[in-house]
Design a protein around this motif. Structure first.
Motif, PDB file in Angstrom:
ATOM      1  N   ASN A  28     -34.601  -4.441   6.061  1.00  0.00           N
ATOM      2  CA  ASN A  28     -36.052  -4.255   5.937  1.00  0.00           C
ATOM      3  C   ASN A  28     -36.708  -4.592   7.282  1.00  0.00           C
ATOM      4  O   ASN A  28     -36.713  -5.745   7.690  1.00  0.00           O
ATOM      5  CB  ASN A  28     -36.583  -5.134   4.799  1.00  0.00           C
ATOM      6  CG  ASN A  28     -37.961  -4.689   4.312  1.00  0.00           C
ATOM      7  OD1 ASN A  28     -38.569  -3.778   4.881  1.00  0.00           O
ATOM      8  ND2 ASN A  28     -38.455  -5.345   3.276  1.00  0.00           N
ATOM      9  N   PRO A  29     -37.261  -3.592   7.987  1.00  0.00           N
ATOM     10  CA  PRO A  29     -37.729  -3.789   9.364  1.00  0.00           C
ATOM     11  C   PRO A  29     -38.975  -4.667   9.464  1.00  0.00           C
ATOM     12  O   PRO A  29     -39.753  -4.771   8.525  1.00  0.00           O
ATOM     13  CB  PRO A  29     -38.051  -2.365   9.820  1.00  0.00           C
ATOM     14  CG  PRO A  29     -38.356  -1.622   8.569  1.00  0.00           C
ATOM     15  CD  PRO A  29     -37.476  -2.210   7.506  1.00  0.00           C
TER      16      PRO A  29
ATOM     17  N   GLN B 198     -38.943   6.480   2.783  1.00  0.00           N
ATOM     18  CA  GLN B 198     -39.238   6.608   4.213  1.00  0.00           C
ATOM     19  C   GLN B 198     -39.411   5.242   4.863  1.00  0.00           C
ATOM     20  O   GLN B 198     -39.214   5.063   6.028  1.00  0.00           O
ATOM     21  CB  GLN B 198     -40.537   7.388   4.427  1.00  0.00           C
ATOM     22  CG  GLN B 198     -40.333   8.879   4.444  1.00  0.00           C
ATOM     23  CD  GLN B 198     -41.152   9.524   3.350  1.00  0.00           C
ATOM     24  OE1 GLN B 198     -41.213   9.002   2.233  1.00  0.00           O
ATOM     25  NE2 GLN B 198     -41.783  10.619   3.658  1.00  0.00           N
ATOM     26  N   SER B 199     -39.852   4.289   4.054  1.00  0.00           N
ATOM     27  CA  SER B 199     -40.052   2.947   4.565  1.00  0.00           C
ATOM     28  C   SER B 199     -39.142   2.048   3.745  1.00  0.00           C
ATOM     29  O   SER B 199     -39.266   2.013   2.530  1.00  0.00           O
ATOM     30  CB  SER B 199     -41.514   2.568   4.373  1.00  0.00           C
ATOM     31  OG  SER B 199     -41.741   1.291   4.875  1.00  0.00           O
ATOM     32  N   PRO B 200     -38.200   1.346   4.413  1.00  0.00           N
ATOM     33  CA  PRO B 200     -37.240   0.561   3.643  1.00  0.00           C
ATOM     34  C   PRO B 200     -37.917  -0.398   2.667  1.00  0.00           C
ATOM     35  O   PRO B 200     -37.399  -0.657   1.592  1.00  0.00           O
ATOM     36  CB  PRO B 200     -36.479  -0.205   4.725  1.00  0.00           C
ATOM     37  CG  PRO B 200     -36.616   0.649   5.934  1.00  0.00           C
ATOM     38  CD  PRO B 200     -37.972   1.280   5.844  1.00  0.00           C
ATOM     39  N   GLY B 201     -39.102  -0.890   3.050  1.00  0.00           N
ATOM     40  CA  GLY B 201     -39.825  -1.815   2.181  1.00  0.00           C
ATOM     41  C   GLY B 201     -40.159  -1.206   0.830  1.00  0.00           C
ATOM     42  O   GLY B 201     -40.368  -1.908  -0.149  1.00  0.00           O
TER      43      GLY B 201
ATOM     44  N   GLY C 139     -34.290  -3.466  11.468  1.00  0.00           N
ATOM     45  CA  GLY C 139     -33.337  -3.163  10.410  1.00  0.00           C
ATOM     46  C   GLY C 139     -32.447  -1.976  10.762  1.00  0.00           C
ATOM     47  O   GLY C 139     -32.063  -1.205   9.885  1.00  0.00           O
ATOM     48  N   GLY C 140     -32.163  -1.800  12.061  1.00  0.00           N
ATOM     49  CA  GLY C 140     -31.287  -0.717  12.497  1.00  0.00           C
ATOM     50  C   GLY C 140     -32.000   0.609  12.718  1.00  0.00           C
ATOM     51  O   GLY C 140     -31.394   1.575  13.174  1.00  0.00           O
ATOM     52  N   LEU C 141     -33.309   0.681  12.417  1.00  0.00           N
ATOM     53  CA  LEU C 141     -34.039   1.948  12.588  1.00  0.00           C
ATOM     54  C   LEU C 141     -34.301   2.246  14.063  1.00  0.00           C
ATOM     55  O   LEU C 141     -34.372   1.346  14.889  1.00  0.00           O
ATOM     56  CB  LEU C 141     -35.387   1.894  11.846  1.00  0.00           C
ATOM     57  CG  LEU C 141     -35.358   1.797  10.333  1.00  0.00           C
ATOM     58  CD1 LEU C 141     -36.789   1.721   9.794  1.00  0.00           C
ATOM     59  CD2 LEU C 141     -34.633   2.986   9.727  1.00  0.00           C
TER      60      LEU C 141
END
Ligand code: TXA
Ligand code: MG
Length: 315
Positions: free
Chosen positions: A55-56, A216-219, A106-108
Motif C-alpha cells: 500500500n503506497p 487502480q489504487s492499492p488502498g 509499494g513497488g509502483l
C-alpha cells in the motif's frame, strides 16, 4: 520506545533527521511521516501501523521545486491541477522519480504527492528540508486520526514523536487523482471536490469503485475507516432503531434521540465530515455496538463522506 509529544516543528524535524518517524497534523487528518530517501525509516512506518507493504505512501512537500527530486516529470494535466489546488487537500499521482525507494510506493512506478496548506505542517516540512512520505497516523484498519490524542491512543510507544496541533479542519483524507493518463481520474474522493476538479479539467472522472477488476489504487482493496461497531447507513433517520447500545450521527434528528447511547446532530456536511472519525473512535471507547449514520447527497464534500461511510459499513 518512549513517544515524545511536542508543539515544536523544529524538535519534531530533528526526529526525522535521526531516521525516526513522526506524526504531524495536516488540514485533512494526522499523518505519520518519514524521510522519503531513508528506507529504514520507511520500514518503521509499515511496522508501526501494521500496514501491508504493497500500500503506497503519499509524499508531502513544502515547495513545488521538490517535485523535481521525487517525480519523473509532471504531466500537463497535473500542472493545471496543482496550480489551482496546491497547497491543499489534493494528492496527485505522478510518474515516480528514480531516487525514491520503491518501498515508499509499494513497488509502483508512480508516486502520490501533496502539499498540505496547514501552517504547522508546512513549518514541519520546511524544518525537515526534504519531502516526507506519510500515510494517515492510525493503526491499519482503524479510522484516520483527527486529533493528536487519537494518534497517541493508536501509536504511543511505537513512534518517535507526535507534533501536537489542533483537531484537523477537514476530517477526511485528501482527494487522490491519477494524473498519469490522458484525463484525471479520481481514485479517492476528498475535500477538493469532483465539481472543483471539473472546473479546471472538465473531463475529470471517478474511478470505478464498486466492482474493480484490478484496483487502480492499492488502498482501494483494503477495508478502511472502520470502527469496531457495526456501521449502518440510513436514508431516513426516523426509521433507525434507538437502543442503549446504538449511536446516531447525521444532519437531522432521529425520533428518539435520548434512547441512543450517543448522538451527534451536525450543522452541515462539512461539520459531519470533520467530526465523523472522532465520533467513530468515541463509540468504540464507549462500547457502542451499532452506529447509524445518515446518508447525504453525493455532491460536493458529500461524495467523500458517503465513500467513507460505505467503506466503514462494508462487511
Ligand atoms: O489526507 C491525506 O491524504 C492523508 C494525510 C496524512 O496527507 N494521508 C493519507 O494517506 O490518507 P493514506 O496512506 O492513509 O492513504 C493514501 C491513499 C491510499 O489509498 C493509497 O493506496 C493511495 O492513496 N495512493 C498513494 N500513492 C498512490 C499511487 N502511487 N497510486 C495510486 N494510489 C496511491
Ligand atoms: Mg490511511
Amino acid at each position: 520506545m518512549k513517544t515524545k509529544v511536542t508543539q515544536s516543528p523544529t524538535i519534531a524535524a530533528r526526529f526525522i533527521q535521526h531516521g525516526e518517524i513522526v506524526a504531524f497534523p495536516t488540514e485533512t487528518v494526522y499523518g505519520l511521516g518519514a524521510n522519503i530517501f531513508n528506507e529504514g525509516a520507511i520500514r518503521k512506518i509499515f511496522l508501526a501501523k501494521g500496514r501491508p507493504t504493497d500500500n503506497p505512501l503519499i509524499a508531502h512537500i513544502s515547495e513545488i521545486s521538490q517535485l523535481e527530486y521525487i517525480t519523473n516529470g509532471v504531466p500537463h494535466i497535473a500542472q493545471r491541477l496543482l496550480r489551482r489546488f496546491f497547497p491543499g487537500p489534493l494528492t496527485l499521482v505522478l510518474p515516480k522519480g528514480e531516487r525514491v525507494p520503491s518501498s515508499a510506493t509499494g513497488g509502483l512506478k508512480t508516486i502520490g504527492v501533496r502539499m498540505p496548506r496547514h501552517a504547522l505542517a508546512l513549518q514541519f516540512l520546511r524544518a525537515c528540508g526534504m519531502p516526507i512520505v506519510a500515510p494517515s497516523a492510525n493503526l491499519s484498519g482503524r479510522p484516520s486520526p483527527t486529533t493528536w490524542q487519537a494518534v497517541r491512543s493508536d501509536l504511543d510507544g511505537r513512534i518517535g514523536c507526535i507534533l501536537k496541533g489542533e483537531q484537523t479542519q477537514v476530517g477526511l483524507e485528501s482527494t487522490v487523482v491519477d494524473c498519469t493518463g490522458r484525463i484525471p481520474i479520481v481514485l479517492r474522493a476528498g475535500a477538493v471536490t469532483l465539481e472543483q476538479l471539473r472546473e479546471v479539467i472538465s473531463e475529470t472522472r471517478l474511478a470505478e469503485r464498486k466492482y474493480p477488476i484490478t484496483p487502480q489504487s492499492p488502498g482501494q482493496k483494503y477495508r478502511h475507516y472502520s470502527p469496531k461497531a457495526k456501521v449502518v447507513i440510513c436514508s431516513y433517520p426516523q426509521y433507525t432503531i434507538a437502543s442503549a447500545d446504538a449511536a446516531y450521527i447525521g444532519l437531522e434528528s432521529p425520533m428518539y434521540t435520548n434512547v441512543f447511547k450517543k448522538h451527534l446532530i451536525c450543522k452541515n456536511v462539512e461539520e459531519y465530515a470533520r467530526l465523523l472519525f472522532q465520533f467513530f473512535r468515541e463509540c468504540d471507547e464507549e462500547g457502542v455496538n451499532t452506529i447509524y449514520c445518515q446518508a447525504v447527497s453525493e455532491e460536493g464534500l458529500g461524495l467523500a463522506l458517503m465513500d467513507r461511510l460505505e467503506r466503514a459499513s462494508d462487511e
